[in-house]
Write a protein that holds these residues in place. Structure first.
Motif, mmCIF file in Angstrom:
data_model
loop_
_atom_site.group_PDB
_atom_site.id
_atom_site.type_symbol
_atom_site.label_atom_id
_atom_site.label_comp_id
_atom_site.label_asym_id
_atom_site.label_seq_id
_atom_site.Cartn_x
_atom_site.Cartn_y
_atom_site.Cartn_z
ATOM 1 N N GLU A 1 -43.451 96.348 -122.752
ATOM 2 C CA GLU A 1 -42.648 96.406 -123.981
ATOM 3 C C GLU A 1 -41.175 96.298 -123.618
ATOM 4 O O GLU A 1 -40.694 97.011 -122.735
ATOM 5 N N ARG A 2 -40.443 95.414 -124.325
ATOM 6 C CA ARG A 2 -39.024 95.196 -124.050
ATOM 7 C C ARG A 2 -38.217 95.327 -125.340
ATOM 8 O O ARG A 2 -37.959 94.343 -126.021
ATOM 9 N N PRO A 3 -37.814 96.576 -125.709
ATOM 10 C CA PRO A 3 -37.009 96.747 -126.926
ATOM 11 C C PRO A 3 -35.527 96.491 -126.666
ATOM 12 O O PRO A 3 -35.019 96.744 -125.571
ATOM 13 N N THR A 4 -34.831 95.973 -127.671
ATOM 14 C CA THR A 4 -33.389 95.774 -127.621
ATOM 15 C C THR A 4 -32.779 96.387 -128.871
ATOM 16 O O THR A 4 -33.175 96.070 -129.987
ATOM 17 N N VAL A 5 -31.816 97.303 -128.674
ATOM 18 C CA VAL A 5 -31.191 98.030 -129.769
ATOM 19 C C VAL A 5 -29.733 97.590 -129.884
ATOM 20 O O VAL A 5 -29.024 97.536 -128.883
ATOM 21 N N THR A 6 -29.296 97.281 -131.107
ATOM 22 C CA THR A 6 -27.930 96.844 -131.353
ATOM 23 C C THR A 6 -27.209 97.860 -132.225
ATOM 24 O O THR A 6 -27.693 98.235 -133.286
ATOM 25 N N TYR A 7 -26.034 98.324 -131.760
ATOM 26 C CA TYR A 7 -25.226 99.289 -132.491
ATOM 27 C C TYR A 7 -23.942 98.628 -132.991
ATOM 28 O O TYR A 7 -23.396 97.729 -132.355
ATOM 29 N N VAL A 8 -23.472 99.103 -134.142
ATOM 30 C CA VAL A 8 -22.219 98.635 -134.722
ATOM 31 C C VAL A 8 -21.378 99.863 -135.055
ATOM 32 O O VAL A 8 -21.856 100.771 -135.743
ATOM 33 N N PRO A 9 -20.141 99.946 -134.594
ATOM 34 C CA PRO A 9 -19.304 101.109 -134.922
ATOM 35 C C PRO A 9 -18.879 101.090 -136.386
ATOM 36 O O PRO A 9 -18.606 100.033 -136.951
ATOM 37 N N LEU A 10 -18.837 102.245 -136.998
ATOM 38 C CA LEU A 10 -18.361 102.384 -138.372
ATOM 39 C C LEU A 10 -16.845 102.519 -138.314
ATOM 40 O O LEU A 10 -16.319 103.546 -137.884
ATOM 41 N N GLN A 11 -16.152 101.504 -138.755
ATOM 42 C CA GLN A 11 -14.699 101.489 -138.646
ATOM 43 C C GLN A 11 -14.107 100.582 -139.713
ATOM 44 O O GLN A 11 -14.827 99.914 -140.458
ATOM 45 N N GLY A 12 -12.789 100.606 -139.797
ATOM 46 C CA GLY A 12 -12.089 99.724 -140.734
ATOM 47 C C GLY A 12 -12.443 99.996 -142.177
ATOM 48 O O GLY A 12 -12.529 101.141 -142.635
ATOM 49 N N GLU A 13 -12.670 98.927 -142.935
ATOM 50 C CA GLU A 13 -12.950 99.033 -144.360
ATOM 51 C C GLU A 13 -14.229 99.825 -144.631
ATOM 52 O O GLU A 13 -14.293 100.606 -145.592
ATOM 53 N N LYS A 14 -15.228 99.654 -143.799
ATOM 54 C CA LYS A 14 -16.485 100.374 -144.004
ATOM 55 C C LYS A 14 -16.287 101.868 -143.782
ATOM 56 O O LYS A 14 -16.884 102.690 -144.484
ATOM 57 N N PHE A 15 -15.442 102.227 -142.823
ATOM 58 C CA PHE A 15 -15.167 103.642 -142.581
ATOM 59 C C PHE A 15 -14.479 104.255 -143.792
ATOM 60 O O PHE A 15 -14.827 105.355 -144.240
ATOM 61 N N VAL A 16 -13.497 103.541 -144.353
ATOM 62 C CA VAL A 16 -12.776 104.039 -145.521
ATOM 63 C C VAL A 16 -13.716 104.179 -146.709
ATOM 64 O O VAL A 16 -13.711 105.189 -147.428
ATOM 65 N N THR A 17 -14.549 103.151 -146.931
ATOM 66 C CA THR A 17 -15.435 103.146 -148.095
ATOM 67 C C THR A 17 -16.469 104.256 -148.029
ATOM 68 O O THR A 17 -16.731 104.943 -149.023
ATOM 69 N N ARG A 18 -17.032 104.462 -146.879
ATOM 70 C CA ARG A 18 -18.131 105.420 -146.771
ATOM 71 C C ARG A 18 -17.668 106.852 -146.549
ATOM 72 O O ARG A 18 -18.339 107.784 -147.000
ATOM 73 N N LEU A 19 -16.546 107.051 -145.869
ATOM 74 C CA LEU A 19 -16.164 108.399 -145.494
ATOM 75 C C LEU A 19 -14.942 108.934 -146.237
ATOM 76 O O LEU A 19 -14.857 110.145 -146.473
ATOM 77 N N LEU A 20 -13.993 108.088 -146.599
ATOM 78 C CA LEU A 20 -12.734 108.576 -147.146
ATOM 79 C C LEU A 20 -12.643 108.492 -148.660
ATOM 80 O O LEU A 20 -11.923 109.276 -149.274
ATOM 81 N N GLN A 21 -13.330 107.570 -149.278
ATOM 82 C CA GLN A 21 -13.291 107.480 -150.731
ATOM 83 C C GLN A 21 -14.206 108.543 -151.345
ATOM 84 O O GLN A 21 -15.217 108.919 -150.754
ATOM 85 N N PRO A 22 -13.849 109.042 -152.544
ATOM 86 C CA PRO A 22 -14.727 110.023 -153.203
ATOM 87 C C PRO A 22 -16.134 109.468 -153.390
ATOM 88 O O PRO A 22 -16.323 108.279 -153.657
ATOM 89 N N ILE A 23 -17.103 110.339 -153.229
ATOM 90 C CA ILE A 23 -18.487 109.930 -153.466
ATOM 91 C C ILE A 23 -18.621 109.550 -154.938
ATOM 92 O O ILE A 23 -18.216 110.308 -155.822
ATOM 93 N N PRO A 24 -19.137 108.369 -155.252
ATOM 94 C CA PRO A 24 -19.260 107.964 -156.658
ATOM 95 C C PRO A 24 -20.025 109.000 -157.474
ATOM 96 O O PRO A 24 -21.060 109.509 -157.048
ATOM 97 N N LEU A 25 -19.486 109.301 -158.651
ATOM 98 C CA LEU A 25 -20.114 110.296 -159.516
ATOM 99 C C LEU A 25 -21.547 109.895 -159.869
ATOM 100 O O LEU A 25 -22.444 110.749 -159.920
ATOM 101 N N ALA A 26 -21.775 108.609 -160.106
ATOM 102 C CA ALA A 26 -23.118 108.144 -160.441
ATOM 103 C C ALA A 26 -24.095 108.440 -159.313
ATOM 104 O O ALA A 26 -25.246 108.824 -159.552
ATOM 105 N N SER A 27 -23.643 108.284 -158.063
ATOM 106 C CA SER A 27 -24.519 108.573 -156.929
ATOM 107 C C SER A 27 -24.862 110.055 -156.869
ATOM 108 O O SER A 27 -26.018 110.435 -156.633
ATOM 109 N N LEU A 28 -23.863 110.915 -157.095
ATOM 110 C CA LEU A 28 -24.111 112.347 -157.077
ATOM 111 C C LEU A 28 -25.124 112.742 -158.146
ATOM 112 O O LEU A 28 -26.055 113.524 -157.888
#
Length: 371
Positions: free
Chosen positions: A124-151
Protein backbone atom coordinates in the motif's frame (compact mmCIF):
# COMPACT_ATOMS: atom_id res chain seq x y z
CA UNK A 1 -1.99 -47.81 -21.88
CA UNK A 2 -1.30 -51.37 -23.01
CA UNK A 3 1.74 -53.22 -21.70
CA UNK A 4 3.27 -55.89 -23.77
CA UNK A 5 4.92 -58.95 -22.22
CA UNK A 6 8.60 -58.40 -21.53
CA UNK A 7 8.41 -54.63 -21.93
CA UNK A 8 8.89 -52.01 -19.13
CA UNK A 9 6.43 -49.22 -18.42
CA UNK A 10 7.66 -45.64 -18.33
CA UNK A 11 6.38 -43.04 -15.85
CA UNK A 12 3.16 -41.41 -16.99
CA UNK A 13 3.22 -37.62 -17.04
CA UNK A 14 0.08 -37.29 -19.12
CA UNK A 15 -3.59 -36.82 -18.26
CA UNK A 16 -6.10 -37.56 -20.97
CA UNK A 17 -3.31 -37.31 -23.49
CA UNK A 18 -2.12 -33.89 -22.25
CA UNK A 19 1.01 -33.02 -20.23
CA UNK A 20 0.23 -32.73 -16.50
CA UNK A 21 2.64 -29.91 -15.51
CA UNK A 22 1.16 -27.30 -17.89
CA UNK A 23 -2.31 -28.14 -16.57
CA UNK A 24 -1.18 -27.52 -13.01
CA UNK A 25 0.50 -24.26 -13.99
CA UNK A 26 -2.68 -23.11 -15.75
CA UNK A 27 -4.71 -23.87 -12.63
CA UNK A 28 -2.35 -21.78 -10.51
CA UNK A 29 -2.56 -18.89 -12.98
CA UNK A 30 -6.34 -18.95 -12.78
CA UNK A 31 -6.13 -18.83 -9.00
CA UNK A 32 -3.74 -15.86 -9.10
CA UNK A 33 -6.01 -13.99 -11.48
CA UNK A 34 -9.04 -14.54 -9.28
CA UNK A 35 -7.14 -13.24 -6.27
CA UNK A 36 -6.10 -10.10 -8.14
CA UNK A 37 -9.62 -9.29 -9.29
CA UNK A 38 -11.08 -9.52 -5.75
CA UNK A 39 -8.23 -7.88 -3.84
CA UNK A 40 -9.48 -4.31 -4.35
CA UNK A 41 -13.05 -4.97 -3.26
CA UNK A 42 -11.87 -6.85 -0.18
CA UNK A 43 -9.46 -4.10 0.87
CA UNK A 44 -11.86 -1.17 0.35
CA UNK A 45 -14.13 -1.55 3.44
CA UNK A 46 -11.25 -1.91 5.90
CA UNK A 47 -9.02 0.80 4.47
CA UNK A 48 -11.85 3.34 4.09
CA UNK A 49 -12.83 2.96 7.73
CA UNK A 50 -9.18 3.11 8.84
CA UNK A 51 -8.49 6.33 6.91
CA UNK A 52 -11.77 7.85 8.11
CA UNK A 53 -10.83 7.18 11.74
CA UNK A 54 -7.29 8.50 11.27
CA UNK A 55 -8.50 11.72 9.61
CA UNK A 56 -11.09 12.33 12.34
CA UNK A 57 -8.57 11.76 15.10
CA UNK A 58 -5.94 14.03 13.52
CA UNK A 59 -8.54 16.80 13.04
CA UNK A 60 -9.52 16.64 16.72
CA UNK A 61 -5.86 16.67 17.77
CA UNK A 62 -5.15 19.71 15.60
CA UNK A 63 -8.15 21.62 16.99
CA UNK A 64 -7.20 20.84 20.59
CA UNK A 65 -3.59 21.81 19.89
CA UNK A 66 -4.66 25.22 18.58
CA UNK A 67 -6.89 25.82 21.61
CA UNK A 68 -3.88 25.13 23.84
CA UNK A 69 -1.70 27.42 21.70
CA UNK A 70 -4.15 30.28 22.20
CA UNK A 71 -4.10 29.70 25.96
CA UNK A 72 -0.32 30.13 25.89
CA UNK A 73 -0.32 33.29 23.73
CA UNK A 74 0.68 31.53 20.53
CA UNK A 75 -1.04 31.89 17.17
CA UNK A 76 -3.15 29.03 15.81
CA UNK A 77 -2.02 27.22 12.69
CA UNK A 78 -4.14 24.86 10.62
CA UNK A 79 -3.09 22.41 7.93
CA UNK A 80 -6.08 21.28 5.92
CA UNK A 81 -6.13 17.78 4.55
CA UNK A 82 -6.56 18.32 0.83
CA UNK A 83 -6.33 14.84 -0.69
CA UNK A 84 -5.59 11.28 0.31
CA UNK A 85 -4.59 9.02 -2.55
CA UNK A 86 -3.53 5.45 -2.05
CA UNK A 87 -2.50 2.73 -4.47
CA UNK A 88 -2.08 -0.99 -4.05
CA UNK A 89 0.22 -3.39 -5.84
CA UNK A 90 -0.28 -7.12 -5.76
CA UNK A 91 2.78 -9.35 -6.25
CA UNK A 92 2.43 -13.07 -6.46
CA UNK A 93 4.59 -16.05 -7.41
CA UNK A 94 3.99 -19.74 -7.79
CA UNK A 95 5.21 -22.97 -9.29
CA UNK A 96 4.15 -26.52 -9.99
CA UNK A 97 5.90 -29.87 -10.37
CA UNK A 98 4.72 -33.41 -11.18
CA UNK A 99 6.37 -36.87 -11.07
CA UNK A 100 5.23 -40.43 -11.82
CA UNK A 101 6.55 -43.54 -10.08
CA UNK A 102 5.93 -47.25 -10.56
CA UNK A 103 5.32 -48.90 -7.23
CA UNK A 104 4.78 -52.51 -8.12
CA UNK A 105 7.34 -54.87 -9.71
CA UNK A 106 5.18 -55.42 -12.75
CA UNK A 107 4.95 -51.67 -13.31
CA UNK A 108 1.23 -51.87 -13.91
CA UNK A 109 0.16 -49.17 -11.43
CA UNK A 110 1.78 -45.79 -12.14
CA UNK A 111 1.16 -43.29 -9.39
CA UNK A 112 1.28 -39.57 -10.14
CA UNK A 113 2.50 -37.08 -7.53
CA UNK A 114 2.85 -33.33 -7.77
CA UNK A 115 3.58 -30.20 -5.78
CA UNK A 116 2.77 -26.52 -5.92
CA UNK A 117 4.03 -23.42 -4.17
CA UNK A 118 2.36 -20.02 -3.93
CA UNK A 119 3.28 -16.63 -2.51
CA UNK A 120 1.51 -13.26 -2.52
CA UNK A 121 2.25 -9.81 -1.10
CA UNK A 122 0.23 -6.58 -1.07
CA UNK A 123 1.93 -3.17 -0.93
CA UNK A 124 0.00 0.00 0.00
CA UNK A 125 1.37 3.42 -1.02
CA UNK A 126 -0.71 6.32 0.40
CA UNK A 127 0.05 9.96 -0.44
CA UNK A 128 -1.36 12.75 1.75
CA UNK A 129 -1.53 16.38 0.61
CA UNK A 130 -1.83 19.27 3.09
CA UNK A 131 -2.74 22.90 2.42
CA UNK A 132 -2.11 25.63 5.02
CA UNK A 133 -5.08 27.75 6.06
CA UNK A 134 -3.92 31.28 5.34
CA UNK A 135 -4.74 34.50 3.55
CA UNK A 136 -8.35 35.04 2.52
CA UNK A 137 -9.43 31.60 3.69
CA UNK A 138 -7.94 32.24 7.13
CA UNK A 139 -9.84 35.54 7.41
CA UNK A 140 -13.10 34.02 6.18
CA UNK A 141 -13.07 30.99 8.40
CA UNK A 142 -11.46 32.29 11.58
CA UNK A 143 -11.76 36.08 11.80
CA UNK A 144 -15.18 36.90 10.39
CA UNK A 145 -18.23 36.42 12.64
CA UNK A 146 -19.84 33.02 12.33
CA UNK A 147 -22.89 33.51 10.07
CA UNK A 148 -26.07 33.72 12.11
CA UNK A 149 -27.81 31.31 9.74
CA UNK A 150 -25.11 28.71 10.38
CA UNK A 151 -25.46 29.07 14.14
CA UNK A 152 -29.22 28.70 14.02
CA UNK A 153 -29.06 25.77 11.63
CA UNK A 154 -26.81 24.00 14.11
CA UNK A 155 -29.21 24.96 16.90
CA UNK A 156 -32.14 23.47 14.99
CA UNK A 157 -30.38 20.08 14.95
CA UNK A 158 -30.78 19.76 18.71
CA UNK A 159 -27.58 21.34 20.03
CA UNK A 160 -28.16 22.86 23.45
CA UNK A 161 -29.19 26.49 23.08
CA UNK A 162 -27.42 27.62 26.25
CA UNK A 163 -24.21 25.95 25.05
CA UNK A 164 -24.31 27.52 21.59
CA UNK A 165 -25.14 31.05 22.76
CA UNK A 166 -22.57 30.97 25.55
CA UNK A 167 -19.78 29.73 23.28
CA UNK A 168 -20.52 31.59 20.04
CA UNK A 169 -22.45 34.79 20.91
CA UNK A 170 -21.17 37.82 22.75
CA UNK A 171 -24.29 40.03 22.60
CA UNK A 172 -28.07 39.66 22.21
CA UNK A 173 -29.87 43.01 21.92
CA UNK A 174 -28.57 44.85 25.01
CA UNK A 175 -27.21 41.82 26.86
CA UNK A 176 -23.49 41.06 26.78
CA UNK A 177 -21.84 37.72 27.45
CA UNK A 178 -19.80 37.37 30.68
CA UNK A 179 -16.50 37.42 28.78
CA UNK A 180 -17.27 40.85 27.29
CA UNK A 181 -15.75 43.90 28.96
CA UNK A 182 -18.20 46.40 27.47
CA UNK A 183 -19.31 49.40 29.53
CA UNK A 184 -22.73 48.66 30.97
CA UNK A 185 -22.45 44.93 30.29
CA UNK A 186 -24.87 42.72 32.17
CA UNK A 187 -23.34 39.23 32.43
CA UNK A 188 -26.03 38.10 34.85
CA UNK A 189 -28.75 39.21 32.44
CA UNK A 190 -27.11 37.29 29.61
CA UNK A 191 -26.85 34.26 31.87
CA UNK A 192 -30.57 34.44 32.68
CA UNK A 193 -31.39 34.74 28.99
CA UNK A 194 -29.50 31.61 27.93
CA UNK A 195 -30.83 29.71 30.97
CA UNK A 196 -34.43 30.54 30.00
CA UNK A 197 -33.67 29.64 26.39
CA UNK A 198 -32.37 26.25 27.51
CA UNK A 199 -35.46 25.58 29.64
CA UNK A 200 -37.79 26.43 26.77
CA UNK A 201 -35.82 24.20 24.43
CA UNK A 202 -36.15 21.26 26.84
CA UNK A 203 -39.90 21.90 27.04
CA UNK A 204 -40.14 21.98 23.22
CA UNK A 205 -41.64 25.42 23.60
CA UNK A 206 -39.50 27.06 20.91
CA UNK A 207 -38.63 26.29 17.31
CA UNK A 208 -36.15 27.73 14.83
CA UNK A 209 -37.80 28.34 11.45
CA UNK A 210 -36.48 29.70 8.16
CA UNK A 211 -38.22 31.62 5.42
CA UNK A 212 -36.61 31.64 1.98
CA UNK A 213 -36.98 34.56 -0.41
CA UNK A 214 -35.29 32.76 -3.27
CA UNK A 215 -31.84 34.04 -2.34
CA UNK A 216 -31.44 34.10 1.45
CA UNK A 217 -32.85 32.20 4.39
CA UNK A 218 -34.32 34.45 7.10
CA UNK A 219 -34.41 32.82 10.56
CA UNK A 220 -37.21 33.25 13.08
CA UNK A 221 -37.79 32.18 16.67
CA UNK A 222 -41.30 30.79 17.19
CA UNK A 223 -42.80 30.27 20.64
CA UNK A 224 -45.21 27.38 21.10
CA UNK A 225 -47.98 27.74 23.70
CA UNK A 226 -48.74 25.32 26.49
CA UNK A 227 -51.42 22.66 26.12
CA UNK A 228 -54.01 25.07 27.51
CA UNK A 229 -53.12 27.64 24.86
CA UNK A 230 -51.40 30.00 27.30
CA UNK A 231 -47.79 31.10 26.77
CA UNK A 232 -45.06 29.60 28.91
CA UNK A 233 -44.05 31.87 31.82
CA UNK A 234 -40.40 31.43 30.87
CA UNK A 235 -41.22 32.70 27.36
CA UNK A 236 -42.55 35.99 28.73
CA UNK A 237 -39.52 36.30 31.02
CA UNK A 238 -37.14 35.70 28.13
CA UNK A 239 -38.87 38.22 25.88
CA UNK A 240 -38.68 40.88 28.58
CA UNK A 241 -35.05 40.09 29.35
CA UNK A 242 -33.95 41.02 25.84
CA UNK A 243 -36.31 43.97 25.48
CA UNK A 244 -38.60 42.74 22.70
CA UNK A 245 -42.33 43.22 22.62
CA UNK A 246 -43.73 40.44 24.84
CA UNK A 247 -46.53 38.12 23.87
CA UNK A 248 -45.77 37.66 20.17
CA UNK A 249 -45.65 34.19 18.63
CA UNK A 250 -42.74 34.85 16.29
CA UNK A 251 -39.61 37.01 16.46
CA UNK A 252 -37.11 37.68 13.73
CA UNK A 253 -33.41 36.92 14.21
CA UNK A 254 -31.15 39.65 12.83
CA UNK A 255 -27.36 39.49 12.52
CA UNK A 256 -25.79 42.28 14.56
CA UNK A 257 -23.47 44.87 13.06
CA UNK A 258 -21.39 47.70 14.42
CA UNK A 259 -23.55 50.42 12.85
CA UNK A 260 -26.91 49.01 13.94
CA UNK A 261 -26.70 50.34 17.50
CA UNK A 262 -30.03 50.53 19.32
CA UNK A 263 -32.07 50.86 16.12
CA UNK A 264 -34.19 47.74 15.72
CA UNK A 265 -37.79 46.69 15.39
CA UNK A 266 -39.63 45.68 18.58
CA UNK A 267 -39.86 42.09 17.31
CA UNK A 268 -36.20 41.72 16.35
CA UNK A 269 -33.65 39.63 18.21
CA UNK A 270 -30.29 41.10 17.21
CA UNK A 271 -27.50 38.57 17.66
CA UNK A 272 -23.82 39.56 17.59
CA UNK A 273 -21.88 36.37 17.04
CA UNK A 274 -18.27 35.67 17.78
CA UNK A 275 -15.79 34.71 15.13
CA UNK A 276 -14.53 31.15 15.15
CA UNK A 277 -11.23 32.43 16.53
CA UNK A 278 -13.14 34.32 19.23
CA UNK A 279 -14.96 31.12 20.17
CA UNK A 280 -11.65 29.27 20.36
CA UNK A 281 -10.15 32.00 22.56
CA UNK A 282 -13.15 31.81 24.87
CA UNK A 283 -12.95 28.02 25.11
CA UNK A 284 -9.18 28.18 25.67
CA UNK A 285 -9.81 29.75 29.07
CA UNK A 286 -10.69 26.27 30.25
CA UNK A 287 -7.17 24.95 29.59
CA UNK A 288 -5.47 24.17 32.86
CA UNK A 289 -2.04 25.70 33.26
CA UNK A 290 0.89 23.87 34.77
CA UNK A 291 2.21 25.71 37.88
CA UNK A 292 5.75 25.82 36.53
CA UNK A 293 4.79 27.37 33.18
CA UNK A 294 7.21 30.12 32.23
CA UNK A 295 8.79 31.81 29.26
CA UNK A 296 7.22 30.59 26.05
CA UNK A 297 4.69 28.63 28.13
CA UNK A 298 3.16 31.69 29.84
CA UNK A 299 -0.62 31.48 29.78
CA UNK A 300 -2.87 34.29 28.60
CA UNK A 301 -5.47 35.74 30.95
CA UNK A 302 -7.09 33.90 33.81
CA UNK A 303 -9.09 30.71 33.79
CA UNK A 304 -12.88 30.76 34.04
CA UNK A 305 -14.47 29.52 37.24
CA UNK A 306 -16.94 27.38 35.29
CA UNK A 307 -15.49 26.82 31.81
CA UNK A 308 -17.43 25.15 29.04
CA UNK A 309 -14.36 23.17 28.00
CA UNK A 310 -12.04 21.59 30.54
CA UNK A 311 -8.60 20.65 29.24
CA UNK A 312 -6.27 18.90 31.67
CA UNK A 313 -2.47 18.75 31.56
CA UNK A 314 -0.09 15.87 32.27
CA UNK A 315 3.64 15.25 32.03
CA UNK A 316 3.01 11.83 30.50
CA UNK A 317 0.77 10.72 27.67
CA UNK A 318 -2.67 10.02 29.13
CA UNK A 319 -4.75 6.93 28.41
CA UNK A 320 -8.47 6.47 27.73
CA UNK A 321 -9.06 10.09 26.80
CA UNK A 322 -11.44 11.73 24.36
CA UNK A 323 -8.73 13.81 22.63
CA UNK A 324 -5.14 14.71 23.43
CA UNK A 325 -2.33 16.82 22.02
CA UNK A 326 1.31 17.31 22.97
CA UNK A 327 2.54 20.87 23.38
CA UNK A 328 5.63 22.29 25.06
CA UNK A 329 6.72 18.90 26.35
CA UNK A 330 3.38 18.28 28.10
CA UNK A 331 0.18 16.47 27.20
CA UNK A 332 -3.15 18.30 27.17
CA UNK A 333 -6.31 16.24 27.03
CA UNK A 334 -10.08 16.08 27.39
CA UNK A 335 -11.17 13.29 29.69
CA UNK A 336 -13.03 10.42 28.13
CA UNK A 337 -15.86 10.62 30.68
CA UNK A 338 -16.26 14.42 30.50
CA UNK A 339 -19.38 14.72 28.35
CA UNK A 340 -19.76 18.36 29.36
CA UNK A 341 -16.47 19.25 27.67
CA UNK A 342 -17.01 17.01 24.68
CA UNK A 343 -20.18 18.87 23.66
CA UNK A 344 -18.54 22.28 23.08
CA UNK A 345 -15.57 20.61 21.42
CA UNK A 346 -17.85 18.82 18.93
CA UNK A 347 -19.70 22.11 18.37
CA UNK A 348 -16.42 23.86 17.59
CA UNK A 349 -15.25 21.22 15.11
CA UNK A 350 -18.68 21.24 13.44
CA UNK A 351 -18.63 25.02 13.02
CA UNK A 352 -15.09 24.84 11.66
CA UNK A 353 -16.32 22.49 8.95
CA UNK A 354 -19.35 24.67 8.22
CA UNK A 355 -17.11 27.71 7.81
CA UNK A 356 -15.16 26.07 5.01
CA UNK A 357 -15.49 28.00 1.78
CA UNK A 358 -15.49 27.09 -1.89
CA UNK A 359 -12.86 29.69 -2.69
CA UNK A 360 -9.93 28.71 -4.82
CA UNK A 361 -7.45 26.54 -2.95
CA UNK A 362 -3.82 27.55 -2.86
CA UNK A 363 -1.21 25.24 -4.26
CA UNK A 364 -0.28 22.52 -1.77
CA UNK A 365 2.99 23.10 0.01
CA UNK A 366 3.37 19.72 1.64
CA UNK A 367 2.78 16.35 0.06
CA UNK A 368 3.77 13.42 2.21
CA UNK A 369 4.17 9.89 0.89
CA UNK A 370 2.88 8.05 3.95
CA UNK A 371 3.87 4.59 2.87
Amino acid sequence: MTKRAGSRSTPSTFMNGRPLAPLLAFSLLCGFTGCATTMGSKRLPATRVDYNAAIAESSETQMLLNIVRLRYRHSPHFLELNTVVTSYSLTHSGGASATANLTDPAGLTPLLSGGTNYGVSVTERPTVTYVPLQGEKFVTRLLQPIPLASLLQVLSTGVRADLLFRACVHRVNGLYAPSTSEVGADPEGFGRFIALLGILQEQHAIAIEFEFDGVNAHPYLRFRPQANGMPWPQAIQLQRSIGVEPGLDTYRFVAGSADRGALRDPGDIVVHGRSLLGTMVYLSQGVRVSPDSAGSMTAAGSALDNPLLRVHVSDTKPKRVYASAEYGGRWFYIEGADAGSQEPFVLLTTLFSLMSTTSRTAAPVLTVPAG
